[in-house]
Design an enzyme around this catalytic site. Structure first.
Site, PDB file in Angstrom:
ATOM      1  N   SER A   7       3.454  -1.914  10.277  1.00  0.00           N
ATOM      2  CA  SER A   7       4.951  -1.951  10.518  1.00  0.00           C
ATOM      3  C   SER A   7       5.433  -3.316  10.066  1.00  0.00           C
ATOM      4  O   SER A   7       6.437  -3.739  10.677  1.00  0.00           O
ATOM      5  CB  SER A   7       5.242  -1.633  11.971  1.00  0.00           C
ATOM      6  OG  SER A   7       4.938  -0.144  12.201  1.00  0.00           O
TER       7      SER A   7
ATOM      8  N   GLY B  66       2.497   2.581  10.849  1.00  0.00           N
ATOM      9  CA  GLY B  66       3.369   3.639  10.763  1.00  0.00           C
ATOM     10  C   GLY B  66       4.301   4.070  11.564  1.00  0.00           C
ATOM     11  O   GLY B  66       5.018   5.002  11.721  1.00  0.00           O
TER      12      GLY B  66
ATOM     13  N   GLU C  90      -5.553  -4.707  10.496  1.00  0.00           N
ATOM     14  CA  GLU C  90      -4.189  -3.699  10.933  1.00  0.00           C
ATOM     15  C   GLU C  90      -4.761  -2.755  12.210  1.00  0.00           C
ATOM     16  O   GLU C  90      -5.302  -1.842  12.174  1.00  0.00           O
ATOM     17  CB  GLU C  90      -4.296  -2.754   9.760  1.00  0.00           C
ATOM     18  CG  GLU C  90      -4.172  -3.324   8.432  1.00  0.00           C
ATOM     19  CD  GLU C  90      -3.559  -2.326   7.506  1.00  0.00           C
ATOM     20  OE1 GLU C  90      -2.478  -2.449   7.031  1.00  0.00           O
ATOM     21  OE2 GLU C  90      -3.944  -1.332   7.143  1.00  0.00           O
TER      22      GLU C  90
ATOM     23  N   GLU D 261      -6.913   5.052   7.512  1.00  0.00           N
ATOM     24  CA  GLU D 261      -6.537   6.456   7.152  1.00  0.00           C
ATOM     25  C   GLU D 261      -7.923   6.784   6.724  1.00  0.00           C
ATOM     26  O   GLU D 261      -8.064   8.057   6.695  1.00  0.00           O
ATOM     27  CB  GLU D 261      -5.337   6.577   6.307  1.00  0.00           C
ATOM     28  CG  GLU D 261      -4.064   6.144   7.188  1.00  0.00           C
ATOM     29  CD  GLU D 261      -2.923   5.583   6.531  1.00  0.00           C
ATOM     30  OE1 GLU D 261      -2.802   5.868   5.362  1.00  0.00           O
ATOM     31  OE2 GLU D 261      -2.219   5.200   7.220  1.00  0.00           O
TER      32      GLU D 261
ATOM     33  N   HIS E 269      -9.566   1.528   4.721  1.00  0.00           N
ATOM     34  CA  HIS E 269      -8.432   1.770   5.446  1.00  0.00           C
ATOM     35  C   HIS E 269      -8.559   2.696   6.657  1.00  0.00           C
ATOM     36  O   HIS E 269      -9.315   3.335   6.400  1.00  0.00           O
ATOM     37  CB  HIS E 269      -6.982   2.032   4.427  1.00  0.00           C
ATOM     38  CG  HIS E 269      -5.888   1.936   5.184  1.00  0.00           C
ATOM     39  ND1 HIS E 269      -5.408   2.976   6.041  1.00  0.00           N
ATOM     40  CD2 HIS E 269      -4.714   1.240   5.025  1.00  0.00           C
ATOM     41  CE1 HIS E 269      -4.316   2.763   6.491  1.00  0.00           C
ATOM     42  NE2 HIS E 269      -3.798   1.550   5.832  1.00  0.00           N
TER      43      HIS E 269
ATOM     44  N   ASN F 172       0.870  -0.989  -0.133  1.00  0.00           N
ATOM     45  CA  ASN F 172      -0.035   0.082   0.111  1.00  0.00           C
ATOM     46  C   ASN F 172       0.906   1.246  -0.003  1.00  0.00           C
ATOM     47  O   ASN F 172       1.517   1.700   1.141  1.00  0.00           O
ATOM     48  CB  ASN F 172      -0.904  -0.071   1.246  1.00  0.00           C
ATOM     49  CG  ASN F 172      -1.576   1.324   1.523  1.00  0.00           C
ATOM     50  OD1 ASN F 172      -1.757   1.963   0.588  1.00  0.00           O
ATOM     51  ND2 ASN F 172      -2.205   1.433   2.599  1.00  0.00           N
TER      52      ASN F 172
ATOM     53  N   LYS G 244       0.130   4.321  -0.252  1.00  0.00           N
ATOM     54  CA  LYS G 244      -0.531   5.512   0.254  1.00  0.00           C
ATOM     55  C   LYS G 244      -0.275   6.742  -0.748  1.00  0.00           C
ATOM     56  O   LYS G 244      -0.202   6.398  -1.889  1.00  0.00           O
ATOM     57  CB  LYS G 244      -0.099   5.748   1.771  1.00  0.00           C
ATOM     58  CG  LYS G 244      -0.093   4.494   2.579  1.00  0.00           C
ATOM     59  CD  LYS G 244      -0.022   4.706   3.981  1.00  0.00           C
ATOM     60  CE  LYS G 244      -0.133   3.511   4.595  1.00  0.00           C
ATOM     61  NZ  LYS G 244      -0.053   3.525   6.250  1.00  0.00           N
TER      62      LYS G 244
HETATM   63  P1  PGA Z   1       2.931   0.506   7.664  1.00  0.00           P
HETATM   64  O1  PGA Z   1       1.426   0.790   7.002  1.00  0.00           O
HETATM   65  O2  PGA Z   1       3.417  -0.772   6.961  1.00  0.00           O
HETATM   66  O3  PGA Z   1       3.686   1.779   7.291  1.00  0.00           O
HETATM   67  O4  PGA Z   1       2.756   0.564   9.022  1.00  0.00           O
HETATM   68  C1  PGA Z   1       0.545  -0.313   6.693  1.00  0.00           C
HETATM   69  C2  PGA Z   1      -0.892   0.117   6.434  1.00  0.00           C
HETATM   70  O5  PGA Z   1      -1.415   1.171   6.722  1.00  0.00           O
HETATM   71  O6  PGA Z   1      -1.438  -0.324   5.425  1.00  0.00           O
END
Ligand code: PGA
Length: 269
Positions: free
Chosen positions: A228, A188, A182, A112, A110, A15, A17
């Site tokens: 992460s 992140g 998640e 976000e 997601h 992903n 983003k």
């Molecule tokens: P990350 O994000 O691997 O940077 O923690 C995962 C995601 O939001 O899908």
């Protein structure tokens, strides 16, 4: 592509983003494609799905369609979001049929999207049903925030999200879904869940899914972990029987993503 002993082919999805416009996206995929294609040749390889920003999908697709890219078939494309209507006056949105021209997959709900763009379980459900109607594979994201995690509400939160985001599926549709667990506190932050925590929640997700759609659907639905994930910790997650792969954010933007694909590959369980 080899299925694991669970019968479920693992998925490693990147992903991106809001990173890499068309030029940078094409350059990055050109850079990693040979090693990625090679990594995907080996037995036990996952399905790899790249999810660039919508505006970069065509550029990435053009790179992957190079005729001598023998194993591009194992690299699929996904969108990070879409609207549920087919067309019309919805400025700024893209529709399922548009996504389907370039992608097999779409990430929906997601955290976000839920946090910054006020997406609710009801909206995610409408998008999920629309994706399925258009032959897209939805990767539906769920997960608790840090307060919910610390106050022991994880099971309640994920149950609520599953029941509402994944409502009204036919038994056939229930098999096509991919769920990404998640935990928001792990996204992140560099603080990934342990394999044990992730597997426990994912097992609960599978049980809840079984209550909704029966044992057959629960045994084929793929449930990924996200938060992460790196080339150092992917093997730990893949060693657990209920974890069918990963949704990778930050670490999917670097050539080391190939090592995540490589290290996810193992004789599982
Ligand atoms: P990350 O994000 O691997 O940077 O923690 C995962 C995601 O939001 O899908």
């Amino acid at each position: 592509m080899t299925a694991s002993s669970t019968g479920r082919t693992a998925i490693i999805a990147g992903n991106w983003k809001m990173n890499y416009g068309p030029r940078e996206a094409a350059k990055f995929v050109q850079e990693i494609q040979p090693a990625l294609a090679e990594a995907l040749q080996a037995p036990g390889s996952p399905l790899c799905i790249l999810c660039p920003p919508a505006i970069s999908l065509a550029a990435v697709r053009a790179v992957l369609d190079i005729p001598d890219a023998a194993s591009s078939a194992q690299i699929e494309l996904g969108a990070q979001n879409m609207y549920f209507e087919e067309k019309g006056a919805f400025t700024g949105e893209i529709s399922p049929n548009m996504v389907h021209e370039l992608c097999t997959t779409v990430i929906l709900g997601h955290s976000e999207r839920r946090t910054y763009f006020s997406e609710t379980d009801e909206l995610v459900n409408k998008k999920t049903l629309a994706a399925l109607r258009h032959g897209l594979r939805p990767v539906v994201c769920i997960g608790e925030n840090v307060q919910q995690h610390e106050s022991g509400e994880t099971a309640h939160v994920i149950t609520t999200q599953i029941r509402a985001s994944l409502a009204n599926l036919t038994s056939e549709q229930a098999r096509e879904i991919v769920i990404a667990y998640e935990p928001i506190w792990a996204i992140g932050t560099g603080k990934a869940a342990t394999g044990e925590i992730a597997n426990n929640v994912i097992r609960q997700i599978r049980q809840e899914y079984q209550a909704l759609y029966g044992a057959e659907a629960a045994s084929v639905v793929r449930i990924l972990y996200g938060g992460s994930v790196t080339s150092d910790n992917i093997a730990e997650f893949m060693a657990y029987p209920d974890i069918d792969g990963a949704l990778v954010g930050g670490a999917s933007l670097k050539p080391d993503f190939v090592n995540i694909v490589r290290n996810s590959r193992q004789v599982r369980h």
